[in-house]
Design a protein around this motif. Structure first.
Motif, PDB file in Angstrom:
ATOM      1  N   THR A  95      20.616 -28.878  -0.101  1.00 48.75           N
ATOM      2  CA  THR A  95      21.921 -29.320  -0.431  1.00 48.75           C
ATOM      3  C   THR A  95      22.140 -29.284  -2.063  1.00 48.75           C
ATOM      4  OG1 THR A  95      21.451 -31.810  -0.639  1.00 48.75           O
ATOM      5  CG2 THR A  95      22.439 -30.925   1.306  1.00 48.75           C
ATOM      6  N   GLY A  96      21.233 -29.174  -2.872  1.00 52.64           N
ATOM      7  CA  GLY A  96      21.236 -28.924  -4.200  1.00 52.64           C
ATOM      8  C   GLY A  96      21.752 -30.333  -5.019  1.00 52.64           C
ATOM      9  N   ARG A  97      21.366 -31.527  -4.306  1.00 55.27           N
ATOM     10  CA  ARG A  97      21.446 -32.712  -4.748  1.00 55.27           C
ATOM     11  C   ARG A  97      20.419 -33.610  -5.262  1.00 55.27           C
ATOM     12  NH1 ARG A  97      25.154 -36.156  -0.403  1.00 55.27           N
ATOM     13  NH2 ARG A  97      23.408 -35.622   0.712  1.00 55.27           N
ATOM     14  N   VAL A  98      20.172 -34.231  -6.126  1.00 59.00           N
ATOM     15  CA  VAL A  98      19.168 -34.966  -6.840  1.00 59.00           C
ATOM     16  C   VAL A  98      19.241 -36.532  -6.668  1.00 59.00           C
ATOM     17  CG1 VAL A  98      19.962 -35.105  -9.089  1.00 59.00           C
ATOM     18  CG2 VAL A  98      17.571 -34.902  -8.519  1.00 59.00           C
ATOM     19  N   LEU A  99      18.331 -37.111  -6.435  1.00 60.59           N
ATOM     20  CA  LEU A  99      18.443 -38.755  -6.317  1.00 60.59           C
ATOM     21  C   LEU A  99      18.559 -39.485  -7.673  1.00 60.59           C
ATOM     22  CD1 LEU A  99      18.032 -40.919  -4.064  1.00 60.59           C
ATOM     23  CD2 LEU A  99      15.615 -41.102  -4.561  1.00 60.59           C
ATOM     24  N   VAL A 100      19.231 -40.290  -7.839  1.00 61.01           N
ATOM     25  CA  VAL A 100      19.630 -40.898  -9.159  1.00 61.01           C
ATOM     26  C   VAL A 100      19.561 -42.462  -8.965  1.00 61.01           C
ATOM     27  CG1 VAL A 100      20.109 -38.993 -10.537  1.00 61.01           C
ATOM     28  CG2 VAL A 100      21.874 -40.007  -9.216  1.00 61.01           C
ATOM     29  N   VAL A 101      19.683 -43.277 -10.037  1.00 63.36           N
ATOM     30  CA  VAL A 101      19.824 -44.599 -10.012  1.00 63.36           C
ATOM     31  C   VAL A 101      20.538 -45.033 -11.153  1.00 63.36           C
ATOM     32  CG1 VAL A 101      17.816 -45.141  -8.339  1.00 63.36           C
ATOM     33  CG2 VAL A 101      17.428 -45.298 -10.823  1.00 63.36           C
ATOM     34  N   GLN A 102      21.114 -46.317 -11.183  1.00 63.49           N
ATOM     35  CA  GLN A 102      21.406 -47.051 -12.311  1.00 63.49           C
ATOM     36  C   GLN A 102      20.719 -48.170 -12.318  1.00 63.49           C
ATOM     37  OE1 GLN A 102      25.764 -47.448 -12.743  1.00 63.49           O
ATOM     38  NE2 GLN A 102      25.907 -45.129 -13.385  1.00 63.49           N
ATOM     39  N   LEU A 191      23.372 -31.595  -8.505  1.00 66.86           N
ATOM     40  CA  LEU A 191      22.508 -31.554  -9.787  1.00 66.86           C
ATOM     41  C   LEU A 191      23.170 -30.914 -10.906  1.00 66.86           C
ATOM     42  CD1 LEU A 191      19.542 -31.474 -11.002  1.00 66.86           C
ATOM     43  CD2 LEU A 191      19.029 -29.319  -9.751  1.00 66.86           C
ATOM     44  N   GLU A 192      24.049 -30.186 -10.434  1.00 68.36           N
ATOM     45  CA  GLU A 192      24.895 -29.367 -11.755  1.00 68.36           C
ATOM     46  C   GLU A 192      25.567 -30.588 -12.286  1.00 68.36           C
ATOM     47  OE1 GLU A 192      28.107 -25.852 -12.657  1.00 68.36           O
ATOM     48  OE2 GLU A 192      27.075 -25.817 -10.624  1.00 68.36           O
ATOM     49  N   GLU A 193      26.138 -31.616 -11.277  1.00 67.84           N
ATOM     50  CA  GLU A 193      27.224 -32.693 -12.127  1.00 67.84           C
ATOM     51  C   GLU A 193      26.171 -33.472 -12.871  1.00 67.84           C
ATOM     52  OE1 GLU A 193      29.386 -36.657 -10.284  1.00 67.84           O
ATOM     53  OE2 GLU A 193      28.679 -34.872  -8.844  1.00 67.84           O
ATOM     54  N   LEU A 194      25.085 -33.641 -12.390  1.00 71.57           N
ATOM     55  CA  LEU A 194      24.234 -34.702 -13.469  1.00 71.57           C
ATOM     56  C   LEU A 194      24.036 -34.056 -14.571  1.00 71.57           C
ATOM     57  CD1 LEU A 194      22.365 -37.132 -13.638  1.00 71.57           C
ATOM     58  CD2 LEU A 194      20.357 -35.712 -12.461  1.00 71.57           C
ATOM     59  N   ALA A 195      23.644 -32.513 -14.527  1.00 75.73           N
ATOM     60  CA  ALA A 195      23.352 -31.695 -15.677  1.00 75.73           C
ATOM     61  C   ALA A 195      24.632 -31.798 -16.799  1.00 75.73           C
ATOM     62  CB  ALA A 195      23.049 -30.323 -15.362  1.00 75.73           C
ATOM     63  N   ALA A 208      17.306 -32.651 -16.026  1.00 75.36           N
ATOM     64  CA  ALA A 208      18.327 -32.013 -14.864  1.00 75.36           C
ATOM     65  C   ALA A 208      18.683 -30.849 -15.149  1.00 75.36           C
ATOM     66  CB  ALA A 208      19.831 -32.935 -14.992  1.00 75.36           C
ATOM     67  N   LYS A 209      19.114 -30.306 -16.549  1.00 79.27           N
ATOM     68  CA  LYS A 209      19.215 -28.824 -16.953  1.00 79.27           C
ATOM     69  C   LYS A 209      18.262 -27.950 -16.659  1.00 79.27           C
ATOM     70  CE  LYS A 209      22.634 -30.135 -20.303  1.00 79.27           C
ATOM     71  NZ  LYS A 209      22.825 -30.736 -21.585  1.00 79.27           N
ATOM     72  N   LEU A 210      16.888 -28.373 -17.000  1.00 78.63           N
ATOM     73  CA  LEU A 210      15.633 -27.714 -16.650  1.00 78.63           C
ATOM     74  C   LEU A 210      15.346 -27.494 -15.165  1.00 78.63           C
ATOM     75  CD1 LEU A 210      12.938 -26.376 -17.589  1.00 78.63           C
ATOM     76  CD2 LEU A 210      11.791 -28.800 -17.377  1.00 78.63           C
ATOM     77  N   LEU A 211      15.658 -28.648 -14.440  1.00 82.89           N
ATOM     78  CA  LEU A 211      15.673 -28.581 -12.734  1.00 82.89           C
ATOM     79  C   LEU A 211      16.431 -27.425 -12.162  1.00 82.89           C
ATOM     80  CD1 LEU A 211      13.998 -29.782 -10.624  1.00 82.89           C
ATOM     81  CD2 LEU A 211      15.674 -31.656 -10.336  1.00 82.89           C
ATOM     82  N   LEU A 212      17.888 -27.657 -12.772  1.00 83.68           N
ATOM     83  CA  LEU A 212      18.954 -26.731 -12.338  1.00 83.68           C
ATOM     84  C   LEU A 212      18.423 -25.312 -12.601  1.00 83.68           C
ATOM     85  CD1 LEU A 212      21.606 -26.283 -11.289  1.00 83.68           C
ATOM     86  CD2 LEU A 212      22.542 -26.625 -13.370  1.00 83.68           C
ATOM     87  N   PHE A 213      17.821 -25.075 -13.677  1.00 83.31           N
ATOM     88  CA  PHE A 213      17.384 -23.735 -13.888  1.00 83.31           C
ATOM     89  C   PHE A 213      16.376 -23.151 -13.091  1.00 83.31           C
ATOM     90  CE2 PHE A 213      13.971 -21.182 -16.407  1.00 83.31           C
ATOM     91  CZ  PHE A 213      14.664 -19.941 -16.736  1.00 83.31           C
ATOM     92  N   GLY A 214      15.289 -23.897 -12.800  1.00 85.51           N
ATOM     93  CA  GLY A 214      14.257 -24.049 -11.585  1.00 85.51           C
ATOM     94  C   GLY A 214      14.805 -23.613 -10.533  1.00 85.51           C
TER      95      GLY A 214
END
Length: 253
Positions: A95-102, A191-195, A208-214
């Motif tokens: 899905t291209g989504r990454v797990l994040v928390v606050q 992931l792009e939104e997080l970047a 996040a930008k590094l992960l998006l590149f990979g």
């Protein structure tokens, strides 16, 4: 090292016996003394201090003091200089989504990757797996290291330096059940939104930008992978983290 001639022992209960012991150790050519003091005998620390002992470190149930008997300044190794934190960037590649928390108790509730401090004897990948699960309820597998941050005078490191490692993780479950004591929010974010978002920390944004590149160009371009090797000490192994080597170089003899 001359410190191999150090003496380890329990603390005598009186000043004369400790003074006599120190004198004997000097006569024997010892260059250092390590003294282990259980917490219930802490009143005896003053006895040791009067003979020149100084604190080396303390743990939950004891303290360790040292006395340098050799020539010149002490050459005894210091105690730990860094604490190690590990976070997991869990990416659902389908899905291209990454797990994040606050975090719940932070002044600025910015999005970040779940993580925490590594336990003694715990491998980096195992810390990431544990912390991700404890904070989010998501099970995951370690894939690689993405980044390492070193920070000195970290406010939460008791005067020590801080190493913060972010790992690339692959999820094996997807239903979030986050820890409400630690986290205010938890979600799968594009992931792009997080970047691109400003509502995050600088380290999270950059990783996040590094992960998006990979994710787009191939993880082999960003991964720091792990290999296990036998140590020179019988029965022990260590983990070496580095960029992947081509097979022709890896198998050179």
């Amino acid at each position: 090292s001359n410190t191999d001639q150090g003496q380890r022992g329990s603390l005598p209960s009186s000043l004369p016996s400790l003074a006599e012991s120190v004198s004997q150790w000097r006569d024997e050519g010892r260059v250092a003394v390590w003294l282990h003091v259980p917490i219930l005998q802490s009143s005896l620390v003053a006895v040791a201090a009067s003979q020149g002992f100084a604190f080396h470190h303390a743990e939950q149930g004891s303290s360790t003091l040292t006395l340098w008997l050799g020539e010149g300044p002490s050459r005894l190794p210091g105690f730990a200089t860094h604490q190690v934190g590990v976070a997991g960037a869990v990416l659902d590649e389908s899905t291209g989504r990454v797990l994040v928390v606050q975090d719940r108790n932070k002044t600025i509730n910015a999005w970040k990757f779940p993580g925490g401090l590594s336990n003694p004897g715990e491998d980096i990948g195992d810390t990431a797996v544990r912390e991700v699960f404890e904070e989010t309820g998501i099970k995951s597998e370690f894939k690689s290291i993405l980044s390492i941050r070193q920070q000195h005078e970290h406010p939460g490191a008791f005067g020590k330096s801080d190493m913060y490692i972010i790992c690339r993780m692959e999820p094996t479950s997807f239903h979030i059940s986050f820890c409400q004591h630690e986290c205010l929010r938890c979600e799968w974010m594009d992931l792009e939104e997080l970047a691109r978002t400003e509502n995050t920390t600088p380290i999270t944004s950059n990783v996040a930008k590094l992960l998006l590149f990979g994710y787009r160009e191939g993880f082999d371009r960003i991964d720091i992978t792990m290999r296990e090797f036998p140590a020179v000490y019988t029965g022990l192994f260590y983990k070496l983290y580095h960029r992947e080597l081509p097979e022709s170089y890896r198998n050179m003899t």
